[in-house]
Structures are given as structure tokens and as C-alpha cells.
Design an enzyme around this catalytic site. Structure first.
Site, PDB file in Angstrom:
ATOM      1  N   LYS B  87       0.826  -1.211   0.000  1.00 35.46           N
ATOM      2  CA  LYS B  87       0.000   0.000   0.000  1.00 35.46           C
ATOM      3  C   LYS B  87       0.860   1.261   0.000  1.00 35.46           C
ATOM      4  O   LYS B  87       0.442   2.307  -0.506  1.00 35.46           O
ATOM      5  CB  LYS B  87      -0.922   0.003   1.217  1.00 35.46           C
ATOM      6  CG  LYS B  87      -1.954  -1.112   1.212  1.00 35.46           C
ATOM      7  CD  LYS B  87      -3.119  -0.814   0.292  1.00 35.46           C
ATOM      8  CE  LYS B  87      -4.136  -1.946   0.265  1.00 35.46           C
ATOM      9  NZ  LYS B  87      -5.132  -1.776  -0.798  1.00 35.46           N
ATOM     10  N   GLU B 109      -9.465   6.360   2.883  1.00 33.03           N
ATOM     11  CA  GLU B 109     -10.353   5.389   3.510  1.00 33.03           C
ATOM     12  C   GLU B 109      -9.507   4.159   3.779  1.00 33.03           C
ATOM     13  O   GLU B 109      -8.522   3.920   3.097  1.00 33.03           O
ATOM     14  CB  GLU B 109     -11.496   5.032   2.565  1.00 33.03           C
ATOM     15  CG  GLU B 109     -11.152   3.977   1.507  1.00 33.03           C
ATOM     16  CD  GLU B 109     -10.083   4.432   0.519  1.00 33.03           C
ATOM     17  OE1 GLU B 109     -10.010   5.635   0.249  1.00 33.03           O
ATOM     18  OE2 GLU B 109      -9.325   3.576   0.023  1.00 33.03           O
ATOM     19  N   SER B 376       1.766  -9.532  -0.614  1.00 35.14           N
ATOM     20  CA  SER B 376       1.498  -8.089  -0.656  1.00 35.14           C
ATOM     21  C   SER B 376       1.753  -7.421   0.685  1.00 35.14           C
ATOM     22  O   SER B 376       2.012  -6.221   0.748  1.00 35.14           O
ATOM     23  CB  SER B 376       0.051  -7.852  -1.083  1.00 35.14           C
ATOM     24  OG  SER B 376      -0.836  -8.589  -0.269  1.00 35.14           O
TER      25      SER B 376
HETATM   26  C1  LIG Z   1      -1.491  -6.817   2.698  1.00 34.35           C
HETATM   27  C2  LIG Z   1      -2.656  -6.487   1.831  1.00 34.35           C
HETATM   28  N1  LIG Z   1      -2.790  -7.128   0.672  1.00 34.35           N
HETATM   29  C3  LIG Z   1      -3.838  -6.870  -0.138  1.00 34.35           C
HETATM   30  C4  LIG Z   1      -4.816  -5.972   0.192  1.00 34.35           C
HETATM   31  C5  LIG Z   1      -5.968  -5.775  -0.740  1.00 34.35           C
HETATM   32  O1  LIG Z   1      -5.842  -4.641  -1.507  1.00 34.35           O
HETATM   33  P1  LIG Z   1      -5.556  -4.725  -3.062  1.00 34.35           P
HETATM   34  O2  LIG Z   1      -6.436  -5.750  -3.598  1.00 34.35           O
HETATM   35  O3  LIG Z   1      -5.863  -3.348  -3.523  1.00 34.35           O
HETATM   36  O4  LIG Z   1      -4.130  -5.050  -3.260  1.00 34.35           O
HETATM   37  C6  LIG Z   1      -4.706  -5.268   1.391  1.00 34.35           C
HETATM   38  C7  LIG Z   1      -5.726  -4.261   1.753  1.00 34.35           C
HETATM   39  O5  LIG Z   1      -5.798  -3.694   2.787  1.00 34.35           O
HETATM   40  C8  LIG Z   1      -3.610  -5.533   2.237  1.00 34.35           C
HETATM   41  O6  LIG Z   1      -3.458  -4.905   3.402  1.00 34.35           O
END
Ligand SMILES: Cc1ncc(COP(=O)(O)O)c(C=O)c1O
Lengths: 248, 406
Positions: B87, B109, B376
Site C-alpha cells: 500500500k 479510507e 502483498s
Molecule cells: C497486505 C494487503 N494485501 C492486499 C490488500 C488488498 O488490496 P488490493 O487488492 O488493492 O491489493 C490489502 C488491503 O488492505 C492488504 O493490506
């Protein structure tokens, strides 16, 4: 039409329940409303403030559905000659299909459609469907709108235009400045009937706007009254009627 | 040169009331201009290196690969970025852009809180005022992240409307922006919302995929598949970006299967009952009922618990370039445990969905072929959920002791 101010009153269909909202609508008419704006509740009404969103949530929890909404409109338009406009958000049209939804709106006797998140350049066929079904789509504009966009809207020669009198969402009280008045005059010169709202809750404001617009829209103030009555479990008709009378 | 889109196939667009139109036009112009300015790109790059800690490693998960007995599993460790998740890439990009636009205030948000934490952190660093909208239900679930945001000086604003979760926080932020855009930038946390957000967020997140591509070339990896979790879709689209326009490798998005396929129990928009709609300013696939009312969703990971999906991913799903699969809560927990014990890595619960899907995909290939999983984020933030799920009694004893001593 009424002798005094022309006022469009707003209500959320099904809030606090269908019967109460029907009585509120009739009280508005009895109070002298020239137009009714009936909002179909949506789970995510982003152009509305917390008060109207709360009313939408409550109405949905009470079991509001689009089917019931159209029945509600049909009974209302049968019962009064005051033109009824339907306001809601795009996804309620997308779900059954825009054309289908607009046809049903026409069948229920609606005089116009106000869908703020389907502007003319992202309308999903709404304007075309409106034309086909013979109900005008009312574009929503704001003071400070880009010149080119305004011209595009006026170029469609809509019979009605809806405008906010300030930036922001519904709810808080609005002070009306000179710029706003100049904008309303410009809109009115286009020949469209201008309906102006957002944050109008007193006769003083309605009087101030009246020379510059076709009609003034009053929403949150009425939703608030209806909500208060529901909370205190008493009939709202008297208070709603008196409030609308006080604006005219 | 990046390609900007208003629509991705039938999805995308700018379905907003007129009052949001001006701010979006202004943002689009500023974004395109910045992306053409070497000075801005250099600043972003330096911020990435010095503050975020880029590039993040691409780890060969040797033990996990052996245990599966299929493809060589690689893990892109986005969780090693400052504040613990991808993020931050987007938060940094948008905050630098906002500064360049002369905005002094940021609103955001957040669901899981990772986006809020990243935004609060970059605002602290760049001297921007920051308010984060967060559903009161999510505040309850994600207290550690609320604490961190407040440490960074952000105001966390509880949202009590609707279902009191992420989508309601988005509504509140949009409302704030409608009347504050003169001095305020709305920093959307995923590759969704009205244009130009999907393009902008993808560009700022594409650093993930570019680093993967560089490593792939350096190590001459035969990449067969890449797997990412999909909430709104920002980590996925950023990870996939450099590979989208070629036919290979397979790109796989893992959605939240929650506790099962029943209505309200998951957030599977591409593999479940998602339908085309217009909500929160964009057209995409969403979970809503026959009347168009948005449905409740569920996932063990707050970050995947959102009823919509980024328009570009929805389109790539329709065309078949991206395959979607869904992973249940219990499968994500199992993957979390697997990677912890085999590789010494704690996945975020969101990323553990990609982990679980990646393990299944890896079985379809042989050693020498690579499957890359995007981690992620790391799982520190989830400790109150995962510890309760995996070690209930010990964890409650600990919490009891803590409150007694407090
Ligand atoms: C570690 C992590 N991965 C994925 C996501 C999902 O978001 P996105 O699908 O935009 O990558 C989040 C959302 O808060 C997150 O904290």
C-alpha cells in the site's frame, strides 16, 4: 400551482416505512408542495449526507424493494395531481437494465428522473431511454461547473434542470451568495425550469431563491422531521404539512 | 510510455455526481503531467529507495517448493516495504502528487488499516495533514493499525453509516472531498474508483511487477504463473502490469472465498455472483442483489472484504488474460501456517490467499519452472485474528494477563 413559492419536497420512499412515507407525501401536498421528489433508497447514496443515508439504510432494513417503490409511486401519482419526480442512484437502474427501469417509472406515472451519478456523458443510455418512454431526465449541475459541460447540458434543452446551490453534499444549511444567484439566473435564461436545492430549510432562503429559479427543493429538513416523529412514535402528517406551509 | 484509460473494455469510467467532476478533472491533468516529468519520477524513485526500502526481495522458497514437489516457488516480499505492505507504493506516489498540486490535506479510507497506515506514514514524512475514514466495525477488528495511524499523527474518523466497513468509509471520504477538494487530495487505496484512479494506482504499484521482471531476466526464470490476492486489486494489477500485454505467464487472482459460497459469506466478485454495476463512481463487477443494493461481504482478511473490484482486473478477467480463483478463510490460514513453518515468513491474511492459490498452481508444474506469489503484506497486523484462530487458549490467557496487569 400554488400562489406563493414553488417548492419541491423530498422524501425517502419507505422511510420510516411505506405507509408513513405515503402519509408524509400527502401531507407535503396538503401543505402546498408543487412537486414531490421521491428517493428510492440505495445502500450507498454518495451524494447524500448522513441524515438521508441513515433514512435509506432504515428503509432498506424495513424491506424496501424496487417493486414496492414502483407500487408506492403508482399509488401516489393516482392520488395527487402534483408531479412526482423519482430520484435514485445508477445501480438501481443497472440491475434490472436501464431501459426496463425507465419504462416501469413511466408506467407508474413519474414526471421526471433525477439520477445524479449518471451524468450525460456517462449515462448508460438513460437519456435515450427517457426520451423513448416519454419521461424527462433531469440533469444535475452545480455552481462552478465547467463551461463546456454546462453548454453540453443546456444543449440537450432539458425541460428541467436540478442544481445544487453550493458544493458539497445534502444536509448542512446553505448560505446563498451572489455568485450562486448569478449562476441560477444564467440557468434560468436557458429556458429550462430550474430546481435548486441542497441545504434549504427556511422560508427566508426559499424567498431569496424564488425570483431566480422555477422552484426550490427542500429535503433533509423534512427527512429530519419524519425521522423525529418516527422515533417518538407519533404521526408526522401535521408537522410535515405545517412545515411545508411555512415555506410557501 | 504508460497508456491511460477511461474505460477498460466496458468497465471504468467516471460515474460521479457533477460535484466530483471538477476535482477528478484536475487530478487527471496533474497526474498525467507529473508522469511526464522526470523530476517527479526521480523524486518518487528516491522516496522508494530511501524511505520505502525498495527494491523488495524476490525470495526462492526452496523448502516450500520441495514440500509441494512441483514448480519452484518464488515469493515477492512486498511485506518488507516500510509499514508492512504494498500500500505504501501508492500512498507515496499520490501524496507526492498531492504536494505537487499544492494540496495541504490528505483524506483516505481504509479497511484492514494497511492503506491508512501507509497514508498516515507518508503524510507524517511529507508534512501533510491527514484524516483516515474507517468503518467502526473495522476499527474494532484492526486496533493495532488504528494505534499506528494515530502515532503518525493522523486522525482516524470512525464511520457509523451503512455496514460500518470499507465501502462506507469510501462513501464518507467521497463526501468529504466533494466539499474540500480545494485544499484536499483524496488518496484512494486501491485500483478502483472513478478515472483516473485505476490508472494512477496501477502506475504507482507497477514498481512491484517491474522489479519482478528485472529479477526474472537476471535469474533467467521460466515463469509459468504469477499469483496475487485481489481485494480492490491494487497489488495484483501492479504485480501483473509488465506482463499483461504478453501472452505469458499465467496471471492468477485470488479472491476471498470467505466461509463459503452463500450470499454474504464471501467477496467473490469474479468467481461468484458478481454482476456489472455502477457503484462509488465506477463501472465494474460488484456483489449486489436483484434491485442493485450492495450485498454484505465476508472475509477473514479485512483487506479483501470489499464488494467491488478494479475495472481493469474485471475486464482482464472477462477476456481471460487473468484467471480468478477463490480461497476460503480456512485455506488462507493453512497457507499462512505452511509458509511460516517452512520458510519463516508470516504472510498477511490477504496475501495468504495468494499463497494458498499459489501452492495449488505450483503442483501443476515441474522443478525448473517458476511460480511467483506476491506477498502483498506481512502478517504482523493480523496477530489478533490469527492468534485467536490458531492458538485460541494461549492467546486468551495472554490477553487476560495483559489486561490484569494494565
Ligand atoms: C497486505 C494487503 N494485501 C492486499 C490488500 C488488498 O488490496 P488490493 O487488492 O488493492 O491489493 C490489502 C488491503 O488492505 C492488504 O493490506
Amino acid at each position: 400551482m400554488a400562489d406563493g413559492n414553488i417548492v419541491m419536497t423530498h422524501l425517502v420512499a419507505g422511510y420510516p416505512n411505506l405507509e408513513e412515507s405515503r402519509l408524509a407525501a400527502l401531507a407535503m401536498v396538503a401543505g402546498g408542495a408543487s412537486y414531490l421528489e421521491v428517493q428510492f433508497p440505495f445502500s450507498d447514496p454518495i451524494a447524500d449526507g448522513p441524515l438521508i443515508q441513515g433514512a435509506c439504510t432504515d428503509a432498506l432494513n424495513e424491506g424496501f424493494s424496487t417493486d414496492k417503490g414502483f407500487e408506492f409511486l403508482a399509488s401516489l401519482t393516482a392520488e395527487t395531481d402534483v408531479p412526482v419526480f423519482l430520484m435514485t442512484y445508477g445501480n438501481l437502474l443497472m440491475a434490472p437494465g436501464v431501459e426496463n427501469f425507465v419504462e416501469r417509472a413511466a408506467e407508474s406515472g413519474v414526471a421526471g428522473l433525477i439520477i445524479p451519478d449518471l451524468p450525460y456523458d456517462y449515462d448508460e443510455g438513460l437519456y435515450e431511454a427517457g426520451k423513448k418512454a416519454g419521461i424527462p431526465v433531469v440533469p444535475v449541475v452545480i455552481p462552478g461547473i465547467d463551461e463546456e459541460r454546462l453548454n453540453a447540458v443546456l444543449g440537450m434543452t432539458p425541460p428541467f434542470i436540478y442544481t445544487a446551490v453550493r458544493k458539497g453534499i445534502t444536509g448542512a444549511r446553505t448560505t446563498i451568495g451572489e455568485d450562486t444567484v448569478a449562476f441560477l439566473d444564467k440557468l434560468s435564461r436557458s429556458g429550462a425550469k430550474v430546481l435548486a436545492g441542497f441545504g434549504i430549510r427556511e422560508k427566508e432562503q426559499v424567498d431569496l431563491l424564488a425570483p431566480h429559479v422555477h422552484g426550490t427543493v427542500v429535503g433533509s429538513a423534512l427527512v429530519e422531521i419524519i425521522g423525529r416523529c418516527a422515533e417518538e412514535k407519533r404521526a408526522c402528517s401535521g408537522e410535515v404539512k405545517a412545515f411545508v406551509e411555512s415555506l410557501i | 510510455m504508460a497508456v491511460y484509460n477511461d474505460f477498460f473494455g466496458p468497465y471504468g469510467g467516471r460515474y460521479v455526481a457533477e460535484l466530483l467532476r471538477g476535482p477528478l478533472d484536475e487530478l487527471e491533468a496533474a497526474f498525467k503531467e507529473a508522469m511526464d516529468d522526470d523530476g517527479f519520477l526521480k523524486e518518487l524513485n528516491r522516496f522508494g529507495k530511501e524511505y520505502i526500502g525498495r527494491p523488495t526481495p524476490l525470495l526462492y522458497a526452496e523448502k516450500a517448493s520441495k514440500a509441494v514437489g512441483g514448480a519452484d516457488i518464488y515469493i515477492k516480499l512486498e511485506g518488507l516495504a516500510n509499514t508492512g505492505a504494498h500500500k505504501i507504493n501508492n500512498a507515496a506516489g499520490q501524496a507526492l502528487l498531492a504536494k505537487r498540486m499544492g494540496k495541504s490535506r490528505i483524506i483516505a479510507e481504509t479497511g484492514a488499516g494497511q492503506h491508512g497506515v501507509a497514508t498516515a506514514a507518508v503524510c507524517a514524512r511529507l508534512g501533510l495533514e491527514c484524516r483516515v475514514y474507517m468503518g467502526s466495525e473495522d476499527i474494532k477488528r484492526q486496533r493495532p493499525n488504528v494505534f499506528l495511524m494515530e502515532m503518525f499523527g493522523a486522525e482516524v474518523f470512525p464511520v457509523e453509516s451503512g455496514s460500518k466497513t470499507l465501502k462506507d468509509a469510501v462513501n464518507e471520504a467521497l463526501r468529504d472531498w466533494a466539499s474540500s477538494s480545494a485544499d484536499t487530495h483524496y488518496l484512494i487505496g486501491s485500483a478502483l474508483g472513478p478515472s483516473p484512479y485505476p490508472d494512477m494506482v496501477r502506475e504507482f504499484q507497477s514498481v512491484i511487477g517491474k522489479e519482478v521482471k528485472a529479477e526474472q531476466e537476471k535469474r533467467k526464470l521460466q515463469v509459468r504463473a504469477m499469483v496475487a490476492c485481489v481485494g480492490g486489486g491494487s497489488n495484483a494489477i501492479g504485480f501483473f502490469e509488465p506482463f499483461i500485454h504478453s501472452g505469458t505467464p499465467r496471471l492468477i487472482g485470488a479472491e476471498a472465498g470467505g466461509t463459503g459460497p452463500e450470499e454474504g459469506c464471501h467477496a467473490a466478485r469474479m468467481t461468484g455472483e458478481g454482476r456489472t454495476g455502477v457503484i462509488q463512481g465506477y463501472k465494474s463487477r460488484f456483489l449486489f442483489d436483484g434491485d442493485g443494493q450492495v450485498l454484505h461481504t465476508h472475509s477473514i482478511s479485512a483487506g479483501l472484504d470489499y464488494p467491488g473490484i478494479g475495472p481493469q482486473l474485471a475486464h482482464l478477467g472477462d477476456t481471460g488474460r487473468i484467471e480468478f480463483t477463490s480461497v476460503r478463510d480456512d485455506e488462507a490460514l493453512e497457507a499462512l501456517r505452511f509458509f511460516a513453518s517452512n520458510e519463516g515468513i508470516i504472510f498477511a491474511l490477504e496475501s495468504a490467499h495468494a499463497g494458498a492459490a499459489g501452492l495449488k498452481i505450483a503442483e501443476q508444474y515441474k522443478p525448473g519452472e517458476a511460480v511467483i506469489i506476491n506477498m502483498s503484506g506481512r502478517g504482523d497486523k493480523d496477530i489478533f485474528i490469527t492468534a485467536k484462530a490458531l492458538q485460541r487458549d494461549k492467546w486468551f490467557d495472554f490477553l487476560n494477563e495483559e489486561t490484569k496487569n494494565g
